[in-house]
Scaffold this motif. Structure first.
Motif, PDB file in Angstrom:
ATOM      1  N   THR A 309      -6.626   7.771  -8.361  1.00  0.00           N
ATOM      2  CA  THR A 309      -6.008   7.772  -9.677  1.00  0.00           C
ATOM      3  C   THR A 309      -5.107   6.547  -9.809  1.00  0.00           C
ATOM      4  OG1 THR A 309      -4.094   9.044  -8.930  1.00  0.00           O
ATOM      5  CG2 THR A 309      -6.042  10.288  -9.691  1.00  0.00           C
ATOM      6  N   TYR A 310      -4.692   6.266 -11.017  1.00  0.00           N
ATOM      7  CA  TYR A 310      -3.801   5.123 -11.220  1.00  0.00           C
ATOM      8  C   TYR A 310      -2.459   5.345 -10.518  1.00  0.00           C
ATOM      9  CZ  TYR A 310      -0.768   1.679 -13.338  1.00  0.00           C
ATOM     10  OH  TYR A 310       0.123   0.648 -13.529  1.00  0.00           O
ATOM     11  N   THR A 311      -2.005   6.601 -10.498  1.00  0.00           N
ATOM     12  CA  THR A 311      -0.741   6.892  -9.820  1.00  0.00           C
ATOM     13  C   THR A 311      -0.831   6.536  -8.339  1.00  0.00           C
ATOM     14  OG1 THR A 311      -0.303   8.690 -11.383  1.00  0.00           O
ATOM     15  CG2 THR A 311       0.940   8.699  -9.304  1.00  0.00           C
ATOM     16  N   GLU A 312      -1.928   6.880  -7.699  1.00  0.00           N
ATOM     17  CA  GLU A 312      -2.112   6.551  -6.301  1.00  0.00           C
ATOM     18  C   GLU A 312      -2.207   5.036  -6.102  1.00  0.00           C
ATOM     19  OE1 GLU A 312      -4.610  10.511  -4.857  1.00  0.00           O
ATOM     20  OE2 GLU A 312      -5.670   8.749  -5.646  1.00  0.00           O
ATOM     21  N   TYR A 313      -2.879   4.371  -7.032  1.00  0.00           N
ATOM     22  CA  TYR A 313      -3.001   2.915  -6.956  1.00  0.00           C
ATOM     23  C   TYR A 313      -1.628   2.254  -7.076  1.00  0.00           C
ATOM     24  CZ  TYR A 313      -4.070  -1.842  -8.516  1.00  0.00           C
ATOM     25  OH  TYR A 313      -4.104  -3.207  -8.655  1.00  0.00           O
ATOM     26  N   LYS A 325       5.549  -9.378 -11.351  1.00  0.00           N
ATOM     27  CA  LYS A 325       6.066  -9.074 -12.685  1.00  0.00           C
ATOM     28  C   LYS A 325       5.022  -8.353 -13.534  1.00  0.00           C
ATOM     29  CE  LYS A 325       9.326 -12.927 -12.733  1.00  0.00           C
ATOM     30  NZ  LYS A 325       9.819 -14.130 -13.453  1.00  0.00           N
ATOM     31  N   ILE A 326       4.274  -7.451 -12.876  1.00  0.00           N
ATOM     32  CA  ILE A 326       3.321  -6.609 -13.590  1.00  0.00           C
ATOM     33  C   ILE A 326       4.037  -5.296 -13.907  1.00  0.00           C
ATOM     34  CG2 ILE A 326       1.124  -5.356 -13.442  1.00  0.00           C
ATOM     35  CD1 ILE A 326       0.148  -7.502 -11.539  1.00  0.00           C
ATOM     36  N   PRO A 327       4.027  -4.844 -15.159  1.00  0.00           N
ATOM     37  CA  PRO A 327       4.740  -3.584 -15.516  1.00  0.00           C
ATOM     38  C   PRO A 327       4.204  -2.416 -14.703  1.00  0.00           C
ATOM     39  CG  PRO A 327       4.055  -4.791 -17.483  1.00  0.00           C
ATOM     40  CD  PRO A 327       3.403  -5.468 -16.336  1.00  0.00           C
ATOM     41  N   VAL A 328       5.134  -1.553 -14.300  1.00  0.00           N
ATOM     42  CA  VAL A 328       4.769  -0.340 -13.569  1.00  0.00           C
ATOM     43  C   VAL A 328       5.302   0.857 -14.332  1.00  0.00           C
ATOM     44  CG1 VAL A 328       4.671  -1.467 -11.316  1.00  0.00           C
ATOM     45  CG2 VAL A 328       6.837  -0.537 -12.131  1.00  0.00           C
TER      46      VAL A 328
END
Length: 331
Positions: A309-313, A325-328
């Motif tokens: 999932t994206y959360t795991e990623y 500087k990629i939004p999280v």
């Protein structure tokens, strides 16, 4: 010319087989009882085999052919028929194809002219010929169903009366007899006069067309020229429906030519391109829903893999994403 002459010669030879067999060898029973049962068995078994074989093929991906807006956001208007998202949309799409040849109606003809310019134009004559040919053939088949009933059913009687409402000859002339011959003649002429069609046409494309023409010509000859007695024909047809093995009454060699060619067409049907009649109802390009945004299609023969999932990623690469500087989503 070999592509045309060989199928034509084959049809002539096939027509001569029952004519000689009945006239000189008395093979009425073989051509009147054995061949119809054999043809019906091959047609049913072959048709079911092809359909089941196609249905067993896995279709893991959404491969429906579309030319309309897929259903996505609420404020974007979808095209439910060209890009079906619900089962009843696909049903309407298939029925419009079967009954009205919808995709053929939109078919365009491309020509390369001086310039060079590629010009597209309407090609409605092919659609019209195909439509009237198939509908006329269906009406002819329905009309022939009267031979299998002691009393003609009301729907068949209505279709029969509508087909011969002109009543300009004795016996009454059926419009579909002329229409089907004109339509199939156009289909042959189109393949012969167009150089591109001649190149891609095979003997297997001409054979069923010539076979249908021969069946129609022999049938019209029996009705309007030789005047075959229909009472023994009806007795034979009703006997076949009751699975009777009784020998048929004398009818005439021309009738057995007609019947034998119909049997050949029935035997040839499951192993030819004519199977598109059944394939259209299960073709994934027509029947599948265009719902790839709603449903994930999994390939059944691939080894199962685990998707993160994206959360795991983000949990794994959060620090690197912050440095880049990629939004999280989670600090």
């Amino acid at each position: 010319m070999k592509k045309v002459l060989m199928p034509l010669l084959m049809v002539v030879v096939l027509a001569l087989i029952p004519f000689i067999g009945v006239t000189y060898a008395g093979l009425d029973y073989f051509f009147g009882v054995v061949m119809p049962y054999t043809a019906a068995a091959v047609l049913v078994a072959g048709f079911l085999y092809r359909m089941i074989d196609w249905l067993r093929r896995p279709v893991p991906f959404c491969i429906t052919s579309t030319c309309g807006q897929e259903k996505s956001l609420d404020w974007i208007r979808p095209d439910p028929i060209e890009s079906p998202s619900k089962p009843w949309h696909a049903v309407i799409r298939v029925l419009s194809e079967v009954l009205l040849f919808r995709s053929l109606f939109r078919n365009n003809r491309a020509e390369l002219r001086q310039g060079p310019d590629l010009v597209y134009g309407s090609h409605k004559w092919l659609w019209l010929a195909g439509l009237v040919f198939h509908w006329s053939l269906l009406i002819i088949v329905i009309r022939h169903a009267r031979f299998f009933f002691a009393a003609m059913p009301a729907p068949i009687d209505f279709i029969d009366g509508a087909d011969r409402f002109l009543d300009i000859t004795v016996p009454a002339f059926y419009m579909t007899d002329a229409i089907v011959l004109m339509a199939v003649s156009y289909l042959v002429f189109r393949r012969l006069q167009d150089a591109r069609m001649r190149v891609i046409s095979l003997q297997t494309d001409f054979f069923p067309i010539f076979l249908i023409i021969a069946i129609a010509l022999v049938g019209m000859s029996m009705r309007y020229v030789t005047k075959v007695d229909i009472m023994p024909v009806k007795a034979l047809a009703m006997g076949l429906m009751e699975f009777s093995l009784d020998a048929p009454s004398p009818i005439g060699a021309l009738f057995y030519v007609h019947l034998f060619l119909v049997c050949v067409l029935a035997i040839y049907f499951p192993f030819s391109k004519l199977m598109h009649m059944g394939a259209i109802f299960i073709s994934p390009t027509r029947t599948l829903l265009n719902n790839s945004r709603e449903k994930r299609h999994v390939n059944p023969w691939n080894k199962p893999i685990r998707f993160r999932t994206y959360t795991e990623y983000e949990d794994e690469f959060r620090e690197k994403m912050k440095k880049a500087k990629i939004p999280v989503e989670k600090e």
